[in-house]
Design a protein around this motif. Structure first.
Motif, PDB file in Angstrom:
ATOM      1  N   TRP A  40       0.834  -1.208   0.000  1.00  0.00           N
ATOM      2  CA  TRP A  40       0.000   0.000   0.000  1.00  0.00           C
ATOM      3  C   TRP A  40       0.862   1.248   0.000  1.00  0.00           C
ATOM      4  O   TRP A  40       0.533   2.252  -0.636  1.00  0.00           O
ATOM      5  CB  TRP A  40      -0.919   0.016   1.217  1.00  0.00           C
ATOM      6  CG  TRP A  40      -2.054  -0.936   1.095  1.00  0.00           C
ATOM      7  CD1 TRP A  40      -2.156  -2.149   1.678  1.00  0.00           C
ATOM      8  CD2 TRP A  40      -3.234  -0.767   0.306  1.00  0.00           C
ATOM      9  NE1 TRP A  40      -3.329  -2.750   1.323  1.00  0.00           N
ATOM     10  CE2 TRP A  40      -4.011  -1.923   0.482  1.00  0.00           C
ATOM     11  CE3 TRP A  40      -3.705   0.240  -0.519  1.00  0.00           C
ATOM     12  CZ2 TRP A  40      -5.238  -2.083  -0.143  1.00  0.00           C
ATOM     13  CZ3 TRP A  40      -4.926   0.082  -1.137  1.00  0.00           C
ATOM     14  CH2 TRP A  40      -5.678  -1.066  -0.950  1.00  0.00           C
ATOM     15  N   PHE A  41       1.964   1.216   0.720  1.00  0.00           N
ATOM     16  CA  PHE A  41       2.855   2.377   0.766  1.00  0.00           C
ATOM     17  C   PHE A  41       3.443   2.654  -0.609  1.00  0.00           C
ATOM     18  O   PHE A  41       3.392   3.779  -1.109  1.00  0.00           O
ATOM     19  CB  PHE A  41       3.973   2.140   1.791  1.00  0.00           C
ATOM     20  CG  PHE A  41       5.004   3.225   1.798  1.00  0.00           C
ATOM     21  CD1 PHE A  41       4.734   4.444   2.385  1.00  0.00           C
ATOM     22  CD2 PHE A  41       6.242   3.025   1.202  1.00  0.00           C
ATOM     23  CE1 PHE A  41       5.687   5.448   2.390  1.00  0.00           C
ATOM     24  CE2 PHE A  41       7.191   4.024   1.203  1.00  0.00           C
ATOM     25  CZ  PHE A  41       6.911   5.236   1.804  1.00  0.00           C
ATOM     26  N   TYR A  42       4.000   1.615  -1.252  1.00  0.00           N
ATOM     27  CA  TYR A  42       4.617   1.816  -2.561  1.00  0.00           C
ATOM     28  C   TYR A  42       3.570   2.112  -3.637  1.00  0.00           C
ATOM     29  O   TYR A  42       3.841   2.869  -4.569  1.00  0.00           O
ATOM     30  CB  TYR A  42       5.451   0.589  -2.941  1.00  0.00           C
ATOM     31  CG  TYR A  42       6.707   0.494  -2.120  1.00  0.00           C
ATOM     32  CD1 TYR A  42       7.719   1.420  -2.279  1.00  0.00           C
ATOM     33  CD2 TYR A  42       6.874  -0.503  -1.174  1.00  0.00           C
ATOM     34  CE1 TYR A  42       8.876   1.361  -1.525  1.00  0.00           C
ATOM     35  CE2 TYR A  42       8.027  -0.577  -0.414  1.00  0.00           C
ATOM     36  CZ  TYR A  42       9.020   0.357  -0.598  1.00  0.00           C
ATOM     37  OH  TYR A  42      10.152   0.296   0.149  1.00  0.00           O
ATOM     38  N   GLY A  43       2.387   1.549  -3.517  1.00  0.00           N
ATOM     39  CA  GLY A  43       1.330   1.850  -4.474  1.00  0.00           C
ATOM     40  C   GLY A  43       0.905   3.303  -4.404  1.00  0.00           C
ATOM     41  O   GLY A  43       0.706   3.966  -5.423  1.00  0.00           O
ATOM     42  N   THR A  44       0.777   3.813  -3.187  1.00  0.00           N
ATOM     43  CA  THR A  44       0.386   5.212  -2.998  1.00  0.00           C
ATOM     44  C   THR A  44       1.465   6.153  -3.518  1.00  0.00           C
ATOM     45  O   THR A  44       1.169   7.125  -4.220  1.00  0.00           O
ATOM     46  CB  THR A  44       0.129   5.482  -1.504  1.00  0.00           C
ATOM     47  OG1 THR A  44      -0.836   4.551  -1.019  1.00  0.00           O
ATOM     48  CG2 THR A  44      -0.371   6.880  -1.278  1.00  0.00           C
ATOM     49  N   ILE A  45       2.709   5.863  -3.201  1.00  0.00           N
ATOM     50  CA  ILE A  45       3.816   6.705  -3.662  1.00  0.00           C
ATOM     51  C   ILE A  45       3.933   6.637  -5.188  1.00  0.00           C
ATOM     52  O   ILE A  45       4.146   7.649  -5.852  1.00  0.00           O
ATOM     53  CB  ILE A  45       5.134   6.282  -2.995  1.00  0.00           C
ATOM     54  CG1 ILE A  45       5.068   6.485  -1.483  1.00  0.00           C
ATOM     55  CG2 ILE A  45       6.316   7.028  -3.577  1.00  0.00           C
ATOM     56  CD1 ILE A  45       4.845   7.912  -1.059  1.00  0.00           C
ATOM     57  N   LEU A  47       1.549   5.924  -7.408  1.00  0.00           N
ATOM     58  CA  LEU A  47       0.413   6.619  -8.020  1.00  0.00           C
ATOM     59  C   LEU A  47       0.595   8.131  -7.932  1.00  0.00           C
ATOM     60  O   LEU A  47       0.360   8.847  -8.913  1.00  0.00           O
ATOM     61  CB  LEU A  47      -0.898   6.196  -7.342  1.00  0.00           C
ATOM     62  CG  LEU A  47      -2.167   6.816  -7.901  1.00  0.00           C
ATOM     63  CD1 LEU A  47      -2.364   6.410  -9.358  1.00  0.00           C
ATOM     64  CD2 LEU A  47      -3.356   6.406  -7.065  1.00  0.00           C
ATOM     65  N   ALA A  48       1.038   8.620  -6.786  1.00  0.00           N
ATOM     66  CA  ALA A  48       1.263  10.066  -6.635  1.00  0.00           C
ATOM     67  C   ALA A  48       2.371  10.543  -7.567  1.00  0.00           C
ATOM     68  O   ALA A  48       2.275  11.633  -8.150  1.00  0.00           O
ATOM     69  CB  ALA A  48       1.615  10.388  -5.186  1.00  0.00           C
ATOM     70  N   SER A  49       3.399   9.735  -7.754  1.00  0.00           N
ATOM     71  CA  SER A  49       4.487  10.114  -8.659  1.00  0.00           C
ATOM     72  C   SER A  49       4.009  10.182 -10.105  1.00  0.00           C
ATOM     73  O   SER A  49       4.337  11.121 -10.833  1.00  0.00           O
ATOM     74  CB  SER A  49       5.635   9.109  -8.557  1.00  0.00           C
ATOM     75  OG  SER A  49       6.140   9.066  -7.255  1.00  0.00           O
ATOM     76  N   ILE A  50       3.254   9.199 -10.520  1.00  0.00           N
ATOM     77  CA  ILE A  50       2.739   9.179 -11.893  1.00  0.00           C
ATOM     78  C   ILE A  50       1.803  10.353 -12.138  1.00  0.00           C
ATOM     79  O   ILE A  50       1.899  11.033 -13.159  1.00  0.00           O
ATOM     80  CB  ILE A  50       2.052   7.832 -12.195  1.00  0.00           C
ATOM     81  CG1 ILE A  50       3.085   6.708 -12.231  1.00  0.00           C
ATOM     82  CG2 ILE A  50       1.275   7.896 -13.508  1.00  0.00           C
ATOM     83  CD1 ILE A  50       2.492   5.330 -12.253  1.00  0.00           C
ATOM     84  N   LEU A  51       0.905  10.602 -11.199  1.00  0.00           N
ATOM     85  CA  LEU A  51      -0.032  11.723 -11.366  1.00  0.00           C
ATOM     86  C   LEU A  51       0.697  13.054 -11.394  1.00  0.00           C
ATOM     87  O   LEU A  51       0.366  13.930 -12.216  1.00  0.00           O
ATOM     88  CB  LEU A  51      -1.061  11.710 -10.240  1.00  0.00           C
ATOM     89  CG  LEU A  51      -2.095  10.591 -10.316  1.00  0.00           C
ATOM     90  CD1 LEU A  51      -3.006  10.635  -9.111  1.00  0.00           C
ATOM     91  CD2 LEU A  51      -2.899  10.687 -11.592  1.00  0.00           C
ATOM     92  N   SER A  52       1.689  13.253 -10.520  1.00  0.00           N
ATOM     93  CA  SER A  52       2.409  14.526 -10.541  1.00  0.00           C
ATOM     94  C   SER A  52       3.217  14.674 -11.826  1.00  0.00           C
ATOM     95  O   SER A  52       3.342  15.767 -12.361  1.00  0.00           O
ATOM     96  CB  SER A  52       3.304  14.644  -9.310  1.00  0.00           C
ATOM     97  OG  SER A  52       4.292  13.642  -9.321  1.00  0.00           O
ATOM     98  N   PHE A  53       3.742  13.585 -12.350  1.00  0.00           N
ATOM     99  CA  PHE A  53       4.476  13.628 -13.613  1.00  0.00           C
ATOM    100  C   PHE A  53       3.539  14.022 -14.756  1.00  0.00           C
ATOM    101  O   PHE A  53       3.886  14.866 -15.594  1.00  0.00           O
ATOM    102  CB  PHE A  53       5.125  12.269 -13.892  1.00  0.00           C
ATOM    103  CG  PHE A  53       5.866  12.222 -15.182  1.00  0.00           C
ATOM    104  CD1 PHE A  53       7.090  12.853 -15.329  1.00  0.00           C
ATOM    105  CD2 PHE A  53       5.340  11.542 -16.272  1.00  0.00           C
ATOM    106  CE1 PHE A  53       7.784  12.799 -16.514  1.00  0.00           C
ATOM    107  CE2 PHE A  53       6.028  11.478 -17.473  1.00  0.00           C
ATOM    108  CZ  PHE A  53       7.256  12.111 -17.597  1.00  0.00           C
TER     109      PHE A  53
END
Length: 57
Positions: A40-45, A47-53
């Motif tokens: 869950w931690f890596y999935g959240t990070i 997803l946030a990285s992809i969206l910010s990119f």
């Protein structure tokens, strides 16, 4: 503004020894390690990285 307490009574050696709980410290460290390994931690990070990119393109 910080609240600083002056002239507090000092704790006795017995009171200090009663508050020591190294087993609790080790349990908290172990829980912290398990948190970083969670998918869950890596999935959240991720997803946030992809969206910010995608937003900043």
């Amino acid at each position: 503004m910080r609240k600083i307490l002056f002239n507090q009574k000092e704790l006795s050696s017995d009171q200090i020894n009663n508050m020591r709980d190294f087993d609790l410290v080790l349990k908290k460290v172990q829980a912290q390690r398990e948190y970083w390994r969670s998918p869950w931690f890596y999935g959240t990070i991720g997803l946030a990285s992809i969206l910010s990119f995608l937003i900043f393109i």
